[in-house]
Write an enzyme that holds these catalytic residues in place. Structure first.
Site, short mmCIF file in Angstrom:
data_model
loop_
_atom_site.label_atom_id
_atom_site.label_comp_id
_atom_site.label_asym_id
_atom_site.label_seq_id
_atom_site.Cartn_x
_atom_site.Cartn_y
_atom_site.Cartn_z
N ASP A 1 0.81 -1.23 0.00
CA ASP A 1 0.00 0.00 0.00
C ASP A 1 0.84 1.28 0.00
OD1 ASP A 1 1.03 -0.34 2.52
OD2 ASP A 1 -0.86 -0.32 3.59
N HIS A 2 2.10 1.19 0.37
CA HIS A 2 2.92 2.41 0.49
C HIS A 2 3.57 2.80 -0.84
CE1 HIS A 2 2.34 1.94 4.76
NE2 HIS A 2 3.13 2.95 5.05
N ASP B 1 4.32 -1.29 11.19
CA ASP B 1 3.80 0.03 10.87
C ASP B 1 3.24 0.62 12.16
OD1 ASP B 1 2.86 1.69 8.22
OD2 ASP B 1 1.62 2.04 9.99
N ARG C 1 -0.24 12.69 10.28
CA ARG C 1 1.07 13.27 10.56
C ARG C 1 1.30 14.49 9.67
NH1 ARG C 1 4.04 7.46 11.28
NH2 ARG C 1 3.47 7.33 13.47
N SER D 1 6.90 7.20 12.84
CA SER D 1 6.89 5.95 12.09
C SER D 1 7.75 4.87 12.73
CB SER D 1 7.42 6.25 10.68
OG SER D 1 7.99 5.08 10.11
N ARG E 1 9.48 2.74 11.11
CA ARG E 1 10.47 2.28 10.13
C ARG E 1 11.81 1.95 10.80
NH1 ARG E 1 10.08 8.13 7.25
NH2 ARG E 1 7.92 7.44 7.38
C1 MIC Z 1 4.16 6.28 8.28
O1 MIC Z 1 2.98 6.60 8.38
O2 MIC Z 1 5.09 7.01 8.66
C2 MIC Z 1 4.49 4.93 7.68
C3 MIC Z 1 5.07 5.18 6.37
O3 MIC Z 1 3.31 4.19 7.52
C4 MIC Z 1 5.43 4.23 8.65
C5 MIC Z 1 6.04 3.01 8.14
C6 MIC Z 1 7.15 3.25 7.16
O4 MIC Z 1 7.93 4.17 7.32
O5 MIC Z 1 7.24 2.44 6.25
C7 MIC Z 1 4.85 3.92 10.01
O6 MIC Z 1 3.94 4.59 10.43
O7 MIC Z 1 5.37 3.06 10.72
FE1 SF4 Z 2 0.01 4.72 5.14
FE2 SF4 Z 2 1.36 5.40 7.34
FE3 SF4 Z 2 -0.12 7.19 6.02
FE4 SF4 Z 2 -1.30 5.27 7.35
S1 SF4 Z 2 -0.04 6.90 8.22
S2 SF4 Z 2 -1.83 5.96 5.29
S3 SF4 Z 2 0.09 3.56 7.04
S4 SF4 Z 2 1.70 6.17 5.26
#
Ligand code: MIC
Ligand code: SF4
Length: 637
Positions: free
Chosen positions: A64-65, A119, A379, A530, A532
């Site tokens: 999905d990313h 995630d 975010r 995140s 990550r």
């Molecule tokens: C995010 O919302 O920051 C992400 C992208 O979903 C991350 C995961 C990632 O960096 O791949 C998260 O929330 O953990």
């Molecule tokens: Fe995707 Fe992270 Fe954004 Fe949720 S917050 S939509 S998991 S990138």
């Protein structure tokens, strides 16, 4: 017991009863999820563990990313995840099927179960009465292999909901109000557990909006009871058999109680660049808006979309606004098209995007220079949208739709009374984009997949230069940015490393590479946001041996330990002032101190600065071994 204690006790390993808050607990994990941006690492690590089949009740790999596909990299990663999933017993949700948290809620969430996901918004599952935790990929790999998940026993903050939402107030405003009161550090070390007579008025998707953004409070997770609303949602999804009622006991105790009268909630806005910079919509009313985005795992359910469609019906989007809609799942998009809501949104002038994370993670649709973007996301960290000087405001779908119509931040009250939304009795279920594993086939890896860096055992003496000093609330988006240019390289740590800390200091990556090894100094809540683990693996690759900070965010601290990087804290937070960028520090007797719990001092300019290393026994062993992979290998010997 409160509900959190009930679910934790039912999953507790190696102990008869729950310990007091702060002590380490081991949990049995029923389900795991990964998404593609963290999934490749999780599966590489799972493969490195040499386990043939996942041992969980259910494991799902979502894509999905990274769905832009500007080169071969994403497609190769998708193929790797698809083939590794098929081979090892993991379901594979194809790109286009939707955002992991939304699809998981619809298709797999089960009240009372535990879930970990690579995630940070995995706590979304709390909306259906699950305990969901965000974790690094390596922790998810271990859980897939049947291993325990370790956390510190959280405090439980009870949020007593009374009354019900009225007028234009939405679930998003509830969590924004909580963020306003508690800040991005307010949930650290705690589970946010919702209870009280106000709970029953909130639907599962509304609850999921609230538990989703519990991540922004720094909370370990968030959870709602499982009740008639839960049963209804499961029944709409043809899964009523998964229902079981769950709630705290009537005399349950909480470590702290937050009182929230839903009837007093009004539309709110989180201003740049932090989800807790929350004000009532009236305070920013009139600000011209360049972009409005509806979607993300926070606000992309069918009811969110239907509300936006009902507001926009018969109207046109302001000519100054670029308005995008990314439904959370194919199920949501299908139903929007079946009931005509999609046509209403299109007629108003929306840009329909794929059912994926999209602009939330900077995968396309970055705002114009200095642009003001209103998003229903979770975010708004600086630069995350892909435009360094954009100003991102977080809002509810109602506030987003009002701004799209008027071209400026507007109290939705101006639109008159809120429209009535009715949801179908049964949702349109179609799982043909979820591939079931058959334990066969070859695992295929493309050239973008590079080896993962491996940590080194903690040395007795550390003699390092402070190559970077940063302030409070540094996010993992600062440490390892995402976005369309960088995200395709999540499986390629050497390439990714060029962008490490780019938002704070463009020269850092080059300087670190030249130095070979170094330490970083940080302020409070270092590594929030995140999950990550790239924010630990890339610094590891660049030779970061330790991070000395005032405090750490939970998931990032676990990721640093898993990578074999020492997360040390100042005993006296004022000592943060005593170490500057460029200083040399020395720590003698480090290994022995980690081993035996002795005192640690960093000597800087001749002064001894006491540091804390508040690790559990298991974390000490992981650090001594040089990270979780080394530790796991040692255990196997
Ligand atoms: C995010 O919302 O920051 C992400 C992208 O979903 C991350 C995961 C990632 O960096 O791949 C998260 O929330 O953990
Ligand atoms: Fe995707 Fe992270 Fe954004 Fe949720 S917050 S939509 S998991 S990138």
């Amino acid at each position: 017991m409160n509900l959190t204690e009930k679910i934790l006790s039912a999953h507790l390993l190696g102990a008869a009863a729950l310990p007091k808050a702060g002590e380490e607990i081991a949990l049995r994990i029923d389900q795991t999820l990964t998404q593609d941006a963290t999934g490749t690492m999780a599966y590489l690590q799972f493969e490195a563990m040499g386990i043939d089949r996942v041992k969980t009740e259910l494991s799902v790999a979502y894509v999905d990313h990274n769905t832009l596909g500007t080169g071969f990299e994403n497609a190769d990663d998708h193929r790797y995840i698809r083939t590794v999933a098929r081979r090892h017993g993991i379901r594979f949700s194809r790109p286009g099927n939707g955002i992991c948290h939304q699809v998981h809620l619809e298709r797999y969430g089960i009240p009372g179960k535990t879930l970990i996901g690579s995630d940070s918004h995995t706590p979304t599952a709390g909306g259906i009465g699950m305990l969901g935790f965000g974790a690094g990929g390596l922790d998810v790999a271990v859980a897939m292999g049947g291993g325990a998940y370790y956390i510190r026993m959280p405090r439980v903050i009870g949020v007593r909901l009374t009354g019900r939402l009225t007028g234009w107030a939405q679930a998003k405003d509830v969590i924004l109000e909580i963020l306003r009161r508690l800040t991005v550090k307010g949930g650290v070390g705690a589970v946010m557990e919702y209870f009280g007579e106000g709970v029953g008025s909130l639907s599962v998707p509304e609850r999921a909006t609230i538990t989703n953004m519990g991540a922004e409070l720094g909370a370990t997770t968030s959870v709602f009871p499982s009740d008639g609303q839960t049963r209804k949602f499961l029944s709409q999804n043809g899964r009523e058999d998964c229902y079981r009622p769950l709630a705290a006991d009537d005399d349950a105790a909480y470590d702290e109680i937050v009182e929230l009268d839903l009837s007093k909630i009004r539309p709110m806005v989180a201003c740049p660049h932090s989800p807790d910079k929350v004000v009532p919509v009236g305070e920013v009313e009139g600000l011209p808006v360049d972009q409005v985005c509806v979607g993300s795992c926070t606000n992309s359910s069918l009811s969110d979309m239907l509300l936006v469609a009902a507001i926009l019906k018969g109207k046109s989007i302001s000519p100054r606004v670029s308005f995008s809609v990314s439904p959370g799942s194919r199920q949501v998009l299908t139903q929007m098209s079946e009931c005509g809501a999609l046509a209403d949104i299109l007629a108003a002038g929306a840009r329909i995007l794929e059912c994926a994370c999209g602009p939330c993670i900077g995968m396309g649709n970055s705002p114009q220079s200095g642009g003001v973007s209103l998003r229903t996301f979770n975010r708004n960290f600086e630069g995350r949208s892909g435009t360094a000087d954009a100003k991102v405001y977080l809002v509810s779908p109602a506030v987003a739709a009002a701004a799209a119509v008027y071209g400026k931040i507007t109290d939705p009250a101006k639109l008159g009374d809120p429209p009535r939304i009715s949801l179908p009795e049964k949702f349109t279920v179609n799982d043909n984009m979820i591939d079931l594993p058959d334990f066969s086939g070859e695992v295929e890896k493309g050239p973008n997949i590079k080896p993962i860096p491996i940590g080194i055992p903690t040395p007795e003496k550390l003699s390092e230069k402070v190559l970077l000093k940063v302030g409070d609330n540094i996010t993992t988006d600062h440490i390892m940015p995402a976005g369309a240019k960088i995200l395709p390289y999540r499986s390629n740590i050497p390439y990714l490393s060029r962008f490490c800390f780019g938002v704070c200091d463009e020269s850092f990556a080059k300087r670190a590479k030249e130095a070979g090894h170094c330490v970083i100094v940080g302020g409070e809540n270092y590594g929030q946001g995140s999950s990550r683990e790239h924010a630990a693996l890339v610094p590891l690759y660049l030779g970061v041996r330790a991070v000395i900070a005032c405090s750490f965010a939970r998931i990032h601290q676990a990721n640093l330990i898993n990578a074999g990087i020492l997360p040390l804290t100042f005993v006296d937070k004022n000592d943060y002032q005593k170490i500057e960028e460029g200083d040399e520090i020395e720590i003698e007797g480090l290994r022995s101190a980690i081993e035996n719990g002795g005192e640690i001092y960093a000597v800087c300019h001749g002064e001894r600065i006491p540091l804390a290393a508040p690790f559990t026994g298991r974390q000490r062993e992981i650090l001594l071994a040089g990270g979780l992979l080394n530790y796991t290998k040692e255990q196997e010997k």
